[in-house]
Design an enzyme around this catalytic site. Sequence first.
Site, PDB file in Angstrom:
ATOM      1  N   GLU A   1       0.858  -1.190   0.000  1.00 28.93           N
ATOM      2  CA  GLU A   1       0.000   0.000   0.000  1.00 28.93           C
ATOM      3  C   GLU A   1       0.894   1.239   0.000  1.00 28.93           C
ATOM      4  O   GLU A   1       1.923   1.264   0.689  1.00 28.93           O
ATOM      5  CB  GLU A   1      -0.887  -0.029   1.254  1.00 28.93           C
ATOM      6  CG  GLU A   1      -1.570   1.267   1.603  1.00 28.93           C
ATOM      7  CD  GLU A   1      -2.694   1.601   0.646  1.00 28.93           C
ATOM      8  OE1 GLU A   1      -2.695   2.743   0.154  1.00 28.93           O
ATOM      9  OE2 GLU A   1      -3.549   0.734   0.387  1.00 28.93           O
TER      10      GLU A   1
ATOM     11  N   CYS B   1     -16.036  -2.780  -6.083  1.00 32.57           N
ATOM     12  CA  CYS B   1     -17.262  -2.054  -5.742  1.00 32.57           C
ATOM     13  C   CYS B   1     -17.922  -1.502  -7.006  1.00 32.57           C
ATOM     14  O   CYS B   1     -18.926  -0.795  -6.921  1.00 32.57           O
ATOM     15  CB  CYS B   1     -16.973  -0.936  -4.748  1.00 32.57           C
ATOM     16  SG  CYS B   1     -15.829   0.303  -5.367  1.00 32.57           S
TER      17      CYS B   1
END
Length: 479
Positions: free
Chosen positions: A331, A406
């Site tokens: 990340e 999503c």
Amino acid sequence: MLKLQQRVQGVITAIDAHGRGILPYGKERIFVPAALPDEQVEVTIVKMIKEGYIGAITRLTHPSQDRVEPPCPHAHSCGGCQLMHMAPAAQLRWKQQRIIAAAKKEKLSLRIHDVVPSPAAACRNKVIASFGKDRNGMITAGLYEESSHRIVAIDRCLLHPASCDAIIQTIRTLMKELRIEPFDVRKRQGFLRHVQLRWGVRSGEILVTLVASESRFPARKRFVQALLQAHPAIRSIVLNVNRRDTSIVLGSEEHILYGSGWICDELLGRQFHISSSSFYQINHDQCERLYQKAYDLLELKKSDRLLDAYCGIGTIGLCAASQVKEVIGVELNAQAIADARINAKRNKITNARFICEDASRFLLAAANQHQRYDAVLLDPPREGSTPMFLDACARLQPARIAYISCNPLTQLRDLKILAQYGYVCDELFLYDMFPMSTHTESVALLKKGGQRTTKVRRGSVARTQKDRGAHEKRYRHGK
């Protein structure tokens, strides 16, 4: 050409991506909020837009059998629930059919499974309220009307925990008592812009984040004491300063007013440290179902090395850690990596490492070093992944990839790209993470084994710093 306030009649043929009914009228298209397919309507033209016109229902001649009375009085003014006028079962069918049509358009042969309904309607563990003044100068709190900065005053949202809505109303009362001015977007003056609440579904703990235009908070002590006295479930209060002219809620400057600055919650038996900016799925119970499905699809083994790309605070990787030999989380957001490391220690997990680095470049370097990962987990933002990342992932050549999304429409686009590298996907599993809205969550498994039709080039992930930074910024701000 249609005119404003002109009335027209016709039959709604479909629903668009924003949940609006589509009414063809000659060569024009009229988009009608709160309209359903096959309904005969009379509408009044209220606005011209790039795609056509916006029409408001004046008369509903023949309603759909899927139409229901919305349980919320704000259903047609608030921008949060585009499909509340549609029966829940019909919502799920529409979401599935929309994705089936998109898969056909991409020429993908996939089995699109039925949408798994949300376990509960009041599902949101994150609440964001905006503040302003009405025409009488009274402070209001609520949600923005769709595609505008007009605040719809809402005392109770059916998707929110009742405790969170009560906190928002207490804050509104305190603002009046302590003369705290809401921020005016047009005048660029005032103090309080938004309030964000994070609620631990299992712990019951609440984190209050006050988003303000400046760090000076004259009534701070009295405000904090009164809020804590009224709501003992609050574990921490944070002042977030956002001085920018932006639609992004949170700024980068924070000051802890009370508590630790974070709360704790439990997901799939693991404890997680959640701060104001942490990405944490908004529907807790449905998230557990979704993540468990991804693990089941991967058929994880104790000998596996698992790569959690864009890992955030480590939720996906840490929940799978007991099933594999090693988890590597990557990340770019340094704060998220710090939280992921804290979460690993909190859960006494020793086989997980978290690395602060650009995920695409990490994958490319790992491929060049001939490192082996048995499985990759990917959960990108609504924009989907990038050719840069997908190319790097293909060079790494994991045997299995679980892709959580999503936005299944951008996911389908990425599945088509990965198919060119020989990754086969046969099924797409859908989850209703956001009831009453047009959004759907999905998960797909890709296996190495098809015939590659695209050559993986050694330097093909090289992009400009500007392009890479813009993409990573979207990850840092969540979905």
